[in-house]
Design a protein around this motif. Sequence first.
Motif, short mmCIF file in Angstrom:
data_model
loop_
_atom_site.label_atom_id
_atom_site.label_comp_id
_atom_site.label_asym_id
_atom_site.label_seq_id
_atom_site.Cartn_x
_atom_site.Cartn_y
_atom_site.Cartn_z
N LEU A 13 -48.63 2.31 -25.36
CA LEU A 13 -49.86 2.43 -26.13
C LEU A 13 -49.50 2.66 -27.58
N SER A 14 -50.46 2.48 -28.47
CA SER A 14 -50.26 2.79 -29.88
C SER A 14 -51.36 3.74 -30.32
N PHE A 15 -51.03 4.60 -31.27
CA PHE A 15 -52.06 5.49 -31.82
C PHE A 15 -51.74 5.85 -33.26
N GLY A 16 -52.77 6.25 -33.97
CA GLY A 16 -52.61 6.62 -35.37
C GLY A 16 -52.96 8.09 -35.59
N LEU A 17 -52.51 8.63 -36.72
CA LEU A 17 -52.84 10.01 -37.10
C LEU A 17 -53.70 9.99 -38.36
N LYS A 18 -54.60 10.97 -38.44
CA LYS A 18 -55.31 11.18 -39.71
C LYS A 18 -54.39 12.05 -40.56
N ALA A 19 -53.34 11.43 -41.08
CA ALA A 19 -52.33 12.22 -41.79
C ALA A 19 -51.51 11.29 -42.67
N ASP A 20 -50.76 11.90 -43.62
CA ASP A 20 -49.96 11.07 -44.52
C ASP A 20 -48.62 10.67 -43.88
N HIS A 21 -47.88 9.86 -44.59
CA HIS A 21 -46.61 9.31 -44.13
C HIS A 21 -45.65 10.40 -43.63
#
Length: 397
Positions: free
Chosen positions: A315-323
């Motif tokens: 699966l793939s997921f993103g964060l509400k966060a910077d690099h």
Amino acid sequence: MSKRTYGNEFGFQTRAVHTGNDVDSETGAIKRPITMANSYELPYDPSDLNWSSAGKNLYTRNGGSNQQYLQEKLASLEGGEDCIVLASGVAALSGLFFALLESGDHVIFSSVTYIAVYRLLNELLKNKFHVETTIVDTSDLDAVRAAVRPNTKLIHIETPGNPTLTISDIRAIAEIAHQNGALLSVDNTFASPYNQRPIELGADFTVESLTKYINGHGDAMGGAIIGKKEYLDVIRAQSQINLGGTISPFNAWLIMRGSVTLPLRMRQHNDNALKVARYLQTVKGVSFVAYPGLESHKGHAVAAAQMNNGFGGVLSFGLKADHDTHNRFVSHLRVITSAVSLGHDESLIVFLGENDERQYLYPEEFHNGFFRFSVGIEDIEDIIEDLRQAFDKEGLL
Ligand SMILES: *Cc1c(COP(=O)(O)O)cnc(C)c1O
């Protein structure tokens, strides 16, 4: 000692265990040995042998016994007539493309594919050999239809696609290809034949990296092309023997061994990944989760119709966060390893940053950097706790 064959009257698990294995006629061992030879004794008069013929007992680049045992098993598991096993998934992809495509031919491929497919088709074959290419979002059937030209020879799709988990409808695209005199190849690496069998859905070729689920233990590389013998004979002669991407007998043996437990491992991967996906949806700091097993996934209905047993472990997921937060998050993980590859027994995560050369082809939510997570077969409680404590340390819960 007769040769044992395991046809389709046997179930998938039985064939995963037995097909391609037999009692060794020399020693009586119940496992076939590894034959680490690169050449074989010639007949009394070798002068009329065809040095470019495929098959065993000539020269290992033309084919060896461990390669053939594995081919027998994979043809059976994928439901195809014949199989060629090569040194890597990329050797299988390039073997297929180089044997099938000629300059002036047109190929359509999905906008989300393994990076080497993009480079092979859209750079190497296009720029050096004048193969025409069109990149299409193949989850959109109208876009596929609109891209077909009179000289379209091949449609190549990957479903689920690496790394966005985009789903394409194999049966529908096979129909479009065949109505227009083209062939369809499907990269089945993410699903594995336990979850999805493209040939049974109408595809002409299944291509896959054996490095991933089929070996499953992260210790060998290989690739396979499965399809009709009439095409595979050509691919074998042109690509295996003349491009030379032959698999080592030892790696073929390791993959043969690993593949025995494919159904068991896949059940655990399918289960764990669905649980992780559901967990991630509850985390405040997670911006999106892409997993075809989630009802909210755009391709869920098509995936549910063509994936028999589950949706795979990636699966793939993103964060509400910077690099930097992404990198710190990974550094907190203790069960999950930061590494490329997927489909291993252990959980692997990779941070795909904002600079991917194919960013422009991905859906919007993937543009700020994201994780591709190959959920392993560890205890689900340990995987989720590992993620939880890393989210906690970054204030993302
Ligand atoms: C890894 C991968 C490949 C390439 O396989 P290698 O064995 O690394 O050469 C091809 N397709 C997909 C979808 C992959 O994930």
